[in-house]
Every structure is written in C-alpha cells, then in structure tokens.
Design a protein around this motif. Sequence first.
Motif, PDB file in Angstrom:
ATOM      1  N   ALA A 279       0.872  -1.184   0.000  1.00  0.00           N
ATOM      2  CA  ALA A 279       0.000   0.000   0.000  1.00  0.00           C
ATOM      3  C   ALA A 279       0.909   1.234   0.000  1.00  0.00           C
ATOM      4  O   ALA A 279       2.062   1.172   0.436  1.00  0.00           O
ATOM      5  CB  ALA A 279      -0.887  -0.005   1.223  1.00  0.00           C
ATOM      6  N   ARG A 280       0.394   2.353  -0.510  1.00  0.00           N
ATOM      7  CA  ARG A 280       1.216   3.562  -0.608  1.00  0.00           C
ATOM      8  C   ARG A 280       0.461   4.714   0.049  1.00  0.00           C
ATOM      9  O   ARG A 280      -0.693   4.978  -0.308  1.00  0.00           O
ATOM     10  CB  ARG A 280       1.479   3.850  -2.085  1.00  0.00           C
ATOM     11  CG  ARG A 280       2.255   5.123  -2.369  1.00  0.00           C
ATOM     12  CD  ARG A 280       2.677   5.144  -3.850  1.00  0.00           C
ATOM     13  NE  ARG A 280       3.553   6.270  -4.119  1.00  0.00           N
ATOM     14  CZ  ARG A 280       3.145   7.433  -4.602  1.00  0.00           C
ATOM     15  NH1 ARG A 280       1.882   7.635  -4.898  1.00  0.00           N
ATOM     16  NH2 ARG A 280       4.018   8.403  -4.800  1.00  0.00           N
ATOM     17  N   THR A 281       1.122   5.394   0.998  1.00  0.00           N
ATOM     18  CA  THR A 281       0.521   6.566   1.630  1.00  0.00           C
ATOM     19  C   THR A 281       1.377   7.766   1.291  1.00  0.00           C
ATOM     20  O   THR A 281       2.600   7.722   1.428  1.00  0.00           O
ATOM     21  CB  THR A 281       0.476   6.404   3.160  1.00  0.00           C
ATOM     22  OG1 THR A 281      -0.198   5.188   3.465  1.00  0.00           O
ATOM     23  CG2 THR A 281      -0.260   7.560   3.821  1.00  0.00           C
ATOM     24  N   THR A 282       0.762   8.843   0.832  1.00  0.00           N
ATOM     25  CA  THR A 282       1.518  10.064   0.510  1.00  0.00           C
ATOM     26  C   THR A 282       0.868  11.254   1.200  1.00  0.00           C
ATOM     27  O   THR A 282      -0.350  11.308   1.367  1.00  0.00           O
ATOM     28  CB  THR A 282       1.570  10.315  -1.015  1.00  0.00           C
ATOM     29  OG1 THR A 282       0.256  10.597  -1.517  1.00  0.00           O
ATOM     30  CG2 THR A 282       2.145   9.126  -1.763  1.00  0.00           C
ATOM     31  N   VAL A 283       1.720  12.189   1.610  1.00  0.00           N
ATOM     32  CA  VAL A 283       1.235  13.375   2.319  1.00  0.00           C
ATOM     33  C   VAL A 283       1.615  14.592   1.477  1.00  0.00           C
ATOM     34  O   VAL A 283       2.790  14.818   1.197  1.00  0.00           O
ATOM     35  CB  VAL A 283       1.862  13.451   3.722  1.00  0.00           C
ATOM     36  CG1 VAL A 283       1.401  14.705   4.440  1.00  0.00           C
ATOM     37  CG2 VAL A 283       1.490  12.211   4.535  1.00  0.00           C
ATOM     38  N   VAL A 284       0.605  15.326   1.051  1.00  0.00           N
ATOM     39  CA  VAL A 284       0.816  16.406   0.099  1.00  0.00           C
ATOM     40  C   VAL A 284       0.374  17.729   0.712  1.00  0.00           C
ATOM     41  O   VAL A 284      -0.681  17.801   1.339  1.00  0.00           O
ATOM     42  CB  VAL A 284      -0.037  16.173  -1.180  1.00  0.00           C
ATOM     43  CG1 VAL A 284       0.388  17.116  -2.289  1.00  0.00           C
ATOM     44  CG2 VAL A 284       0.019  14.741  -1.646  1.00  0.00           C
ATOM     45  N   ASN A 285       1.183  18.773   0.537  1.00  0.00           N
ATOM     46  CA  ASN A 285       0.758  20.123   0.918  1.00  0.00           C
ATOM     47  C   ASN A 285       0.747  21.021  -0.303  1.00  0.00           C
ATOM     48  O   ASN A 285       1.705  21.031  -1.072  1.00  0.00           O
ATOM     49  CB  ASN A 285       1.703  20.716   1.963  1.00  0.00           C
ATOM     50  CG  ASN A 285       1.434  20.134   3.323  1.00  0.00           C
ATOM     51  OD1 ASN A 285       2.018  19.128   3.693  1.00  0.00           O
ATOM     52  ND2 ASN A 285       0.509  20.721   4.060  1.00  0.00           N
ATOM     53  N   PHE A 286      -0.345  21.729  -0.446  1.00  0.00           N
ATOM     54  CA  PHE A 286      -0.450  22.721  -1.511  1.00  0.00           C
ATOM     55  C   PHE A 286      -0.452  24.103  -0.882  1.00  0.00           C
ATOM     56  O   PHE A 286      -1.293  24.386  -0.019  1.00  0.00           O
ATOM     57  CB  PHE A 286      -1.761  22.574  -2.284  1.00  0.00           C
ATOM     58  CG  PHE A 286      -2.004  21.212  -2.880  1.00  0.00           C
ATOM     59  CD1 PHE A 286      -1.249  20.753  -3.954  1.00  0.00           C
ATOM     60  CD2 PHE A 286      -3.004  20.391  -2.384  1.00  0.00           C
ATOM     61  CE1 PHE A 286      -1.491  19.509  -4.517  1.00  0.00           C
ATOM     62  CE2 PHE A 286      -3.254  19.146  -2.938  1.00  0.00           C
ATOM     63  CZ  PHE A 286      -2.494  18.702  -4.011  1.00  0.00           C
ATOM     64  N   ILE A 287       0.458  24.978  -1.302  1.00  0.00           N
ATOM     65  CA  ILE A 287       0.358  26.390  -0.906  1.00  0.00           C
ATOM     66  C   ILE A 287      -0.548  27.047  -1.940  1.00  0.00           C
ATOM     67  O   ILE A 287      -0.358  26.858  -3.155  1.00  0.00           O
ATOM     68  CB  ILE A 287       1.740  27.048  -0.867  1.00  0.00           C
ATOM     69  CG1 ILE A 287       2.593  26.328   0.192  1.00  0.00           C
ATOM     70  CG2 ILE A 287       1.617  28.546  -0.552  1.00  0.00           C
ATOM     71  CD1 ILE A 287       3.888  26.985   0.521  1.00  0.00           C
ATOM     72  N   ARG A 288      -1.542  27.785  -1.468  1.00  0.00           N
ATOM     73  CA  ARG A 288      -2.563  28.303  -2.397  1.00  0.00           C
ATOM     74  C   ARG A 288      -2.907  29.760  -2.121  1.00  0.00           C
ATOM     75  O   ARG A 288      -2.803  30.239  -0.989  1.00  0.00           O
ATOM     76  CB  ARG A 288      -3.835  27.471  -2.303  1.00  0.00           C
ATOM     77  CG  ARG A 288      -4.393  27.340  -0.902  1.00  0.00           C
ATOM     78  CD  ARG A 288      -5.850  26.951  -0.913  1.00  0.00           C
ATOM     79  NE  ARG A 288      -6.691  28.081  -1.289  1.00  0.00           N
ATOM     80  CZ  ARG A 288      -8.000  28.017  -1.448  1.00  0.00           C
ATOM     81  NH1 ARG A 288      -8.637  26.883  -1.301  1.00  0.00           N
ATOM     82  NH2 ARG A 288      -8.696  29.086  -1.758  1.00  0.00           N
ATOM     83  N   PRO A 289      -3.372  30.447  -3.162  1.00  0.00           N
ATOM     84  CA  PRO A 289      -3.889  31.804  -2.953  1.00  0.00           C
ATOM     85  C   PRO A 289      -5.244  31.746  -2.243  1.00  0.00           C
ATOM     86  O   PRO A 289      -5.924  30.723  -2.273  1.00  0.00           O
ATOM     87  CB  PRO A 289      -4.076  32.348  -4.378  1.00  0.00           C
ATOM     88  CG  PRO A 289      -3.354  31.406  -5.283  1.00  0.00           C
ATOM     89  CD  PRO A 289      -3.358  30.077  -4.586  1.00  0.00           C
ATOM     90  N   THR A 290      -5.644  32.854  -1.636  1.00  0.00           N
ATOM     91  CA  THR A 290      -6.992  32.929  -1.075  1.00  0.00           C
ATOM     92  C   THR A 290      -7.980  33.052  -2.248  1.00  0.00           C
ATOM     93  O   THR A 290      -7.602  33.424  -3.359  1.00  0.00           O
ATOM     94  CB  THR A 290      -7.124  34.159  -0.163  1.00  0.00           C
ATOM     95  OG1 THR A 290      -6.710  35.314  -0.916  1.00  0.00           O
ATOM     96  CG2 THR A 290      -6.224  34.047   1.053  1.00  0.00           C
ATOM     97  N   ASN A 291      -9.254  32.752  -1.985  1.00  0.00           N
ATOM     98  CA  ASN A 291     -10.224  32.693  -3.087  1.00  0.00           C
ATOM     99  C   ASN A 291     -10.387  34.002  -3.838  1.00  0.00           C
ATOM    100  O   ASN A 291     -10.576  34.014  -5.044  1.00  0.00           O
ATOM    101  CB  ASN A 291     -11.588  32.246  -2.554  1.00  0.00           C
ATOM    102  CG  ASN A 291     -11.667  30.736  -2.491  1.00  0.00           C
ATOM    103  OD1 ASN A 291     -10.854  30.030  -3.104  1.00  0.00           O
ATOM    104  ND2 ASN A 291     -12.616  30.236  -1.730  1.00  0.00           N
ATOM    105  N   ASP A 292     -10.326  35.140  -3.114  1.00  0.00           N
ATOM    106  CA  ASP A 292     -10.556  36.403  -3.834  1.00  0.00           C
ATOM    107  C   ASP A 292      -9.258  37.045  -4.337  1.00  0.00           C
ATOM    108  O   ASP A 292      -9.267  38.163  -4.860  1.00  0.00           O
ATOM    109  CB  ASP A 292     -11.388  37.380  -2.984  1.00  0.00           C
ATOM    110  CG  ASP A 292     -10.786  37.532  -1.598  1.00  0.00           C
ATOM    111  OD1 ASP A 292      -9.671  37.002  -1.394  1.00  0.00           O
ATOM    112  OD2 ASP A 292     -11.421  38.176  -0.737  1.00  0.00           O
ATOM    113  N   CYS A 293      -8.167  36.323  -4.229  1.00  0.00           N
ATOM    114  CA  CYS A 293      -6.884  36.859  -4.695  1.00  0.00           C
ATOM    115  C   CYS A 293      -6.840  36.884  -6.233  1.00  0.00           C
ATOM    116  O   CYS A 293      -7.169  35.887  -6.890  1.00  0.00           O
ATOM    117  CB  CYS A 293      -5.769  35.968  -4.157  1.00  0.00           C
ATOM    118  SG  CYS A 293      -4.136  36.462  -4.653  1.00  0.00           S
ATOM    119  N   LEU A 294      -6.438  38.012  -6.784  1.00  0.00           N
ATOM    120  CA  LEU A 294      -6.306  38.119  -8.244  1.00  0.00           C
ATOM    121  C   LEU A 294      -4.972  37.522  -8.683  1.00  0.00           C
ATOM    122  O   LEU A 294      -3.925  37.828  -8.104  1.00  0.00           O
ATOM    123  CB  LEU A 294      -6.345  39.590  -8.662  1.00  0.00           C
ATOM    124  CG  LEU A 294      -7.722  40.226  -8.756  1.00  0.00           C
ATOM    125  CD1 LEU A 294      -7.594  41.728  -8.992  1.00  0.00           C
ATOM    126  CD2 LEU A 294      -8.562  39.580  -9.878  1.00  0.00           C
TER     127      LEU A 294
END
Length: 339
Positions: A279-294
């Motif tokens: 079995a394979r377990t992966t831990v992912v982090n996404f850095i993201r803009p806020t929703n109203d960010c242009l």
Amino acid sequence: MSGKLNSPLGLSSIQSAVPESYVLPPEKRPTAVPPCKTIPVIDLQGLDRDRTDLIQQIIKASQEYGFFQLTNHGVSEELMRDVVVVGQEFFELPVKEKERFYYRDPKQICKFKTSINYEQEEVHFWRENFTHPCHPLEDYIDHWPQNPVRYREVFGSYTVEVRKVGLLLLDLICEGLGLECGYFEGDLSGGMVMNTNYYPLCPDPSLVLGLPKHGDPYLLTLLNQGHVPGLQVLKDEQWLEVEPIPNTFVVNINHMLQIISNGKLKSADHRVVPSSVSARTTVVNFIRPTNDCLVGPAKSLLVKNCSPPLYKTITFGDFISTYGTKTHQGIDPLERVML
Ligand SMILES: O=C(O)CCC(=O)C(=O)O
Ligand SMILES: [Fe+2]
C-alpha cells in the motif's frame, strides 16, 4: 446523511481481482515505466554558499520538468516518517470512524473520500483521500481528527515546518524570476491545504490508476511520497517515474505559478499508479492563494521581457470553481484562461 461509504479499498487486502468498476478502458491503462534518475535533485544544504546557483537549478528544473526533488530541506527525518505513519493509521481506522468525515458538503473542513468523484465518475480510481486546510493552523486544528491520537500533534508540527520550506522556495523562485521582493507574500500564498492519499495494495496495477493525469491548480506542491513508488510525471509526452528518495520532498509548480510566470515555469501533468507489492501513503501540501486573490502574469515580467501576457487575470476562486470538472473531462483547465 448519505451513510454509504463506497470504499474499494476496504476490500484491498483481501481482494484477489480488481472490481469491474475500477478497470480502465485499454487506451487509458498505464504502461510500465522505468524509474527516472533525470528528475533534478536539488540540495538545499548549500543555500548560504551557493544561493545563485541553487536558484538557477530551481528555475531550470521548473522550466524543463515542472518538478524537482528537494533534499536537506530542514524538516526532520522523524517528522517526515511520522506524518506518513500517522496518515496511514488514519486510513486503517474502521470505516465507521472515517465515515464522520465523509464528503457530503463543500463547506466541510475535513473531507474524506474514495476515488475522485465516486458518485459521478464512470470508472473509479484506486485511492482514498483525506483533505483539510492547515493554515492558519489555529483556525483549523480543532476540527481535525482526534483519532489517531497523534494526528493533531504530528500533522500540526509537520504543516508548520512544510510551510517554512514552501515559503523559502517561493522566495527563491521570486528571486530567480526577477520579481519584486516579497511578490508571493500575502494573499497569493495565504492558504495551505493538507492532502493525504492512500493507494491500497492492488492485485493488478496494469488495469487501474490511483490518480489520473492532472496538473495541480494551486501555487506550489510539496509531496512526501514515503518509500513506495507510484508517481509518474509527463515530460515530452513520456511518463517518467519519480523515484522515492528518503527524506526528500517532491516539489512541483502549479497552475497559478505557470500563470504568474507567464508560462516560463511549467505545471507538469502527473498521475499515480498503485503497487501490487505494498500500500502507498503520501502526504501532500499545496500552498494556495486565497479565493478572492487576483492572479495573472506578473506585470514586471511582461515589461522586463517586452512580452504580451499569455493568460488572463482571474480570481483564484473563479479558477478553482471549474478546475475539477475540466480536469475530469480531460480538458486542460489553463485553456480557459489563455489569451
Ligand atoms: O500521491 C502522489 O504521489 C501524488 C498525489 C497528487 O498528485 C495530488 O494529490 O495532487
Ligand atoms: Fe497532483
């Protein structure tokens, strides 16, 4: 509550054949690919000594592959290992325990699901997924699971450390692109998502995918892929397997960084093939803009390079609202924002 938990994957260890509803049509099945030694490995140890050289390595890898592996990043071996162990423990909990997080409402903070869109997709994917926001930590941690008992402690420490690495990389990318200092600070990197994937042991990985071809829609991904291979990256129409290296992050450029860099950096497509060995377990982090960010091509880059913008300026919330359906239909979500 729709109590039905459609898990393939509860079945995984006792399953001797892939259930029909997971079998892909022949043209969509993965073919075996050899481990790839060419995805650049970038060692952060020399940062103080060789800053300019390291920045060039990061920019080159981000242009050519959209992916690189990052060693000596400062997150401890223990934390890198523990977060995968505790992530796996979550998926191994009894279904009843996970069911309380089962995805029913987009407003939920913690979302547990199997495959991608189980109710609507034609063929299912061989994975379970648990996702929730993780920055600012104090806004979210009280909503996270208390079982496994170490979940909040380990995932809490891990996200704080990973964010430091991510923000450092964004600073280096900022410098490498020649953007004004602090360009990615504030709303552009204001959020972070935790995404833990579990790909159970699969009796016949040649028939299925754990995740289909996709690009990540956010700013930057930092993936801790543990020790089981399975991630493949598309380069020049060829799939390359990203070899697991202990204590190393797989980093990839996301759609928003492709837009901001006006196409200079590439958000490469990737997919996951499950394993018949483990079995394979992966831990992912996404850095993201806020929703109203242009988000749009950086003005200073356009001026400096005397080049026209290749993409429209949009809010991140607008982009993400159609990302899932487009990707699922096999359409490149960036097409919609191209000029
Ligand atoms: O599990 C992996 O290796 C990759 C996961 C991934 O691509 C994602 O969560 O977007
Ligand atoms: Fe991804």
